[in-house]
Design a protein around this motif. Structure first.
Motif, PDB file in Angstrom:
ATOM      1  N   ASP B 149       4.679  19.269   0.869  1.00  0.00           N
ATOM      2  CA  ASP B 149       5.477  18.619  -0.221  1.00  0.00           C
ATOM      3  C   ASP B 149       6.867  18.549   0.192  1.00  0.00           C
ATOM      4  O   ASP B 149       7.536  17.458  -0.328  1.00  0.00           O
ATOM      5  CB  ASP B 149       5.335  19.010  -1.717  1.00  0.00           C
ATOM      6  N   LYS B 179      -3.051  10.935   0.189  1.00  0.00           N
ATOM      7  CA  LYS B 179      -3.007  10.736  -1.324  1.00  0.00           C
ATOM      8  C   LYS B 179      -2.107  12.054  -1.632  1.00  0.00           C
ATOM      9  O   LYS B 179      -1.343  11.849  -2.550  1.00  0.00           O
ATOM     10  CB  LYS B 179      -4.346  10.925  -1.865  1.00  0.00           C
ATOM     11  N   ASP B 183       1.150  11.319  -3.935  1.00  0.00           N
ATOM     12  CA  ASP B 183       1.090  12.124  -5.171  1.00  0.00           C
ATOM     13  C   ASP B 183       2.547  12.930  -5.210  1.00  0.00           C
ATOM     14  O   ASP B 183       3.312  12.926  -6.123  1.00  0.00           O
ATOM     15  CB  ASP B 183       0.007  13.150  -5.391  1.00  0.00           C
ATOM     16  N   LYS B 186       5.480  10.598  -5.490  1.00  0.00           N
ATOM     17  CA  LYS B 186       5.489  10.028  -6.884  1.00  0.00           C
ATOM     18  C   LYS B 186       6.141  10.875  -7.816  1.00  0.00           C
ATOM     19  O   LYS B 186       7.087  10.662  -8.713  1.00  0.00           O
ATOM     20  CB  LYS B 186       3.988   9.584  -7.365  1.00  0.00           C
ATOM     21  N   GLU B 187       5.581  12.169  -7.994  1.00  0.00           N
ATOM     22  CA  GLU B 187       6.001  13.050  -8.631  1.00  0.00           C
ATOM     23  C   GLU B 187       7.527  13.399  -8.608  1.00  0.00           C
ATOM     24  O   GLU B 187       8.549  13.336  -9.614  1.00  0.00           O
ATOM     25  CB  GLU B 187       5.488  14.460  -8.298  1.00  0.00           C
ATOM     26  N   TYR B 200       1.428   2.367  -8.424  1.00  0.00           N
ATOM     27  CA  TYR B 200       0.988   3.509  -7.573  1.00  0.00           C
ATOM     28  C   TYR B 200      -0.641   3.303  -7.398  1.00  0.00           C
ATOM     29  O   TYR B 200      -1.352   3.149  -8.295  1.00  0.00           O
ATOM     30  CB  TYR B 200       0.867   4.936  -8.540  1.00  0.00           C
TER      31      TYR B 200
END
Lengths: 304, 373
Positions: B149, B179, B183, B186-187, B200
């Motif tokens: 991340d 993905k 994800d 986006k978060e 998205y």
């Protein structure tokens, strides 16, 4: 309602449809004549694209470069010759020995041929993605429209339309077309009236492979990349389009491909592209429930 | 009768291990190396083994640590969780002091419970699954590679802070890797509050045409597109965007930061941003070690070699600083003592992630990726 967006999507859908149609035409023609779903069609499409890539590579290395259409035409002609040879050989090796076998046998043989060709190209060429040159030049008169339809898109649309007309004329009005139709109706009877059925079927495969190769060259130069697996997805989508329009029916393949392309584009544009294939195949199920023979297909009574 | 004999034997064997284990432990420092050494994923595990062997040979040649030689114990888990637990159990029963590994996130997670119970520290060169450190479940776990991340957060921060994006589109190829990246990005953007995620979506990998999604991108007036996926789809998206003259800054993950992307995308690649592991070749130790490897094995070191070398150096440094292999002392040493490694000067943060390792943003300039300062 955003009409500009709607129009952009519509153009995108038509272009996508014509890409599918170009592959579906060869698919549906082979089925129309000998009722064989030629799963290796997508692989011939891929082989065509690879040959064109190799030819352009050789031309570039030998110092021949031209921004016009000559490279495209040269590459396409050689790709077509190669693909025709592949189609002819494929029919001879994989399908002819099974001419009188139950219908499932050639189908399985077709799947085998498809897997063989895919792996063959992967081994002798490469499993990696390769860049494919833009063989279709940018036409100046297309400049104002480039947001909606690019030059390659235009060429694909025109070639699709021409192919559709030419195939229809070939099958309806020429001698070989008559022989094809006779072979399709009754193979034994066709033989009795002096038609060389084997030759007719070979010709069918050669024409189908030529169309696949043309599609391969044009579509690869649009997407800009190829690898040994591109034939699979192309084959599946073309098959869907052909079934949607009524498999075996030439204008049906184009109509089916257009419906498929537009449905996918609108689904992706207005809902979500994650479900693009869901729209495509959902539509297929729906149409087959309502019209089992496809949009333009004729319901044929099974002779028992 | 037979039963009794067997019983005696077991008792004798147990007694023998009980006696011999502490005796051996006093002689050497037992360093475990676990990862895939056979099977499909062996190319990801063998470089770690080589790295550990190199470090251990060098340290032993200099007389070991605090007068003790280092003994290497190798365990092959083939990246399979069920084998990883076996390997961990075996290493623990043989009295391992500290473990370099495992390599795959799934196998690492399976083994960590066993090490945790035995109070043994594991340092992975490659397990990037974020919760392994961030969830706080395994205080005995450390790693010399940045978690997945981090990359997405960097991409998000770059979009909002450097490119000043207000509207960000996030696309992915629906795969685990793509993905996951999308994800997290986006978060991070939503949490950051500086920009809005206007789109998205997943795209169909292998599809011939992405015009619908590109028209949508244009309609939503996105300033930046963050894409999670690999180079074939990325270059298709870019070429079709350029054909339609839609200019949106493009940021991809390390899946596109490579020669494959540059080759396929060609001139469409120009100006594209990609996150990727920081350039470690600038650290002096890195070049020296890689040259030594090439001289010994006659080839370039493989994947995760640098990270594994760093993990081994950090582990043995901690043993030296802690003056032994006590669990708490080792943990404290790892978190406080900075050490020069192949991935730079590192120590570990409270969660167990190495500080100073991570990702950087690169941009394609004149057909090559260059770090964005």
């Amino acid at each position: 309602m955003d009409f500009e967006y709607l129009f952009e999507l519509l153009c995108g859908g038509v272009v996508k449809g014509s890409i599918y149609a170009l592959i579906a035409l060869g698919y549906t023609m082979v089925y129309g004549i000998i009722q064989l779903i030629n799963f290796a069609h997508g692989e011939i499409y891929m082989v065509g694209a690879f040959v064109a890539l190799i030819i352009t590579g050789i031309l570039t290395l030998s110092g021949y470069s031209d921004s016009g259409l000559s490279v495209l035409v040269l590459a396409a002609v050689i790709a077509v010759i190669y693909a025709a040879a592949y189609g002819y050989t494929l029919e001879k090796i994989a399908y002819r020995p099974l001419r009188n076998a139950p219908r499932l046998s050639p189908l399985i043989s077709a799947i085998g041929a498809s897997i063989f060709l895919m792996n063959y190209v992967q081994l002798v060429q490469t499993p990696d993605f390769l860049p494919f040159p833009e063989l279709v030049p940018e036409f100046e008169f297309m400049e104002p429209l480039s947001r909606f339809v690019s030059s390659v898109d235009m060429v694909i649309l025109v070639v699709t339309a021409l192919t559709m007309v030419a195939l229809t004329v070939l099958i309806k009005y020429t001698k070989i077309g008559k022989a094809m139709r006779a072979t399709q109706q009754d193979m034994v009877m066709a033989r009795l009236v002096g038609i060389n059925v084997d030759r007719v079927i070979s010709a069918t495969f050669i024409i189908g492979s030529v169309l696949a190769a043309i599609a391969g060259v044009l579509i690869a130069s649009r997407t800009g990349q190829i690898n040994s697996a591109i034939g699979f997805m192309a084959g599946i989508k073309a098959f869907t389009a052909a079934v949607l329009g009524g498999i075996g029916n030439i204008p049906g393949a184009v109509l089916g491909a257009m419906v498929l392309g537009i449905a996918e584009t609108f689904g992706a544009g207005y809902i979500s592209s994650a479900y693009e294939d869901v729209f495509a195949f959902g539509l297929l199920v729906l149409i087959l429930i309502l019209r089992p023979a496809g949009l333009l297909g004729k319901a044929v009574k099974q002779k028992v | 009768m037979q039963k009794t004999t067997l019983g005696h034997l077991v008792a004798a064997a147990l007694a023998a291990t009980l006696i011999s284990a502490p005796a051996l432990a006093a002689d050497t420092i037992k360093l475990g190396v676990a990862g895939p050494h056979t099977g499909d994923l062996a190319p990801y595990g063998l470089p770690s083994k080589d790295a550990a062997e190199m470090v251990v040979a060098e340290i032993n040649a200099k007389g070991g640590i605090n007068g003790k030689k280092v003994e290497l114990m190798v365990g092959d888990d083939q990246c399979k969780p069920e084998l990883a637990t076996n390997v961990a159990t075996k290493l623990v029963s043989e009295g391992v002091n500290i473990v370099i590994g495992h390599v795959c996130s799934g196998a690492t997670k399976a083994a960590l419970g066993i090490y945790k119970g035995a109070k043994i520290i594991a340092i992975s060169p490659s397990a990037t699954n974020p919760p392994l450190t961030k969830a706080g479940e395994y205080p005995n776990f450390y790693r010399t590679i940045a978690p997945d991340d981090d990359q997405a957060m960097l991409a998000a921060a770059f979009a909002t802070d450097k490119l000043n994006a207000k509207k960000v589109a996030v696309l992915h190829d629906k795969g685990d890797y793509g993905k996951g990246f999308a994800d997290f990005a986006k978060e991070a953007i939503e949490k950051g509050g500086k920009a809005k995620v206007v789109m998205y979506e997943g795209i169909q990998p292998g599809a011939m045409d992405y015009s619908a999604v590109i028209q949508k991108l244009n309609k939503e007036k996105a300033d930046v597109l963050i894409f999670g996926g690999y180079h074939p789809e990325a270059s298709k998206l870019l070429s079709q965007m350029n054909k339609k003259k839609i200019k949106v800054a493009f940021i991809g993950p390390d899946g596109i930061k490579g020669d494959g992307f540059l080759k396929i995308a060609g001139k469409d690649a120009e100006g594209v941003y990609a996150t990727g592991p920081m350039d470690v070749s600038k650290y002096p130790l890195n070049g020296k070690v890689r040259d030594a490897y090439k001289a010994k094995y006659g080839k370039e070191p493989g994947t995760f070699f640098d990270q594994a070398y760093a993990a081994t150096v950090a582990a043995l440094n901690a043993v030296k600083v802690a003056g032994g292999t006590d669990y708490d002392a080792l943990g404290k040493a790892l978190k406080s003592s900075e050490v020069e490694t192949t991935v730079g000067k590192i120590k570990f943060n409270a969660k167990g992630d190495a500080e100073g390792v991570g990702f950087a943003v690169y941009q394609v300039k004149n057909g090559a990726f260059a770090e964005v300062k």
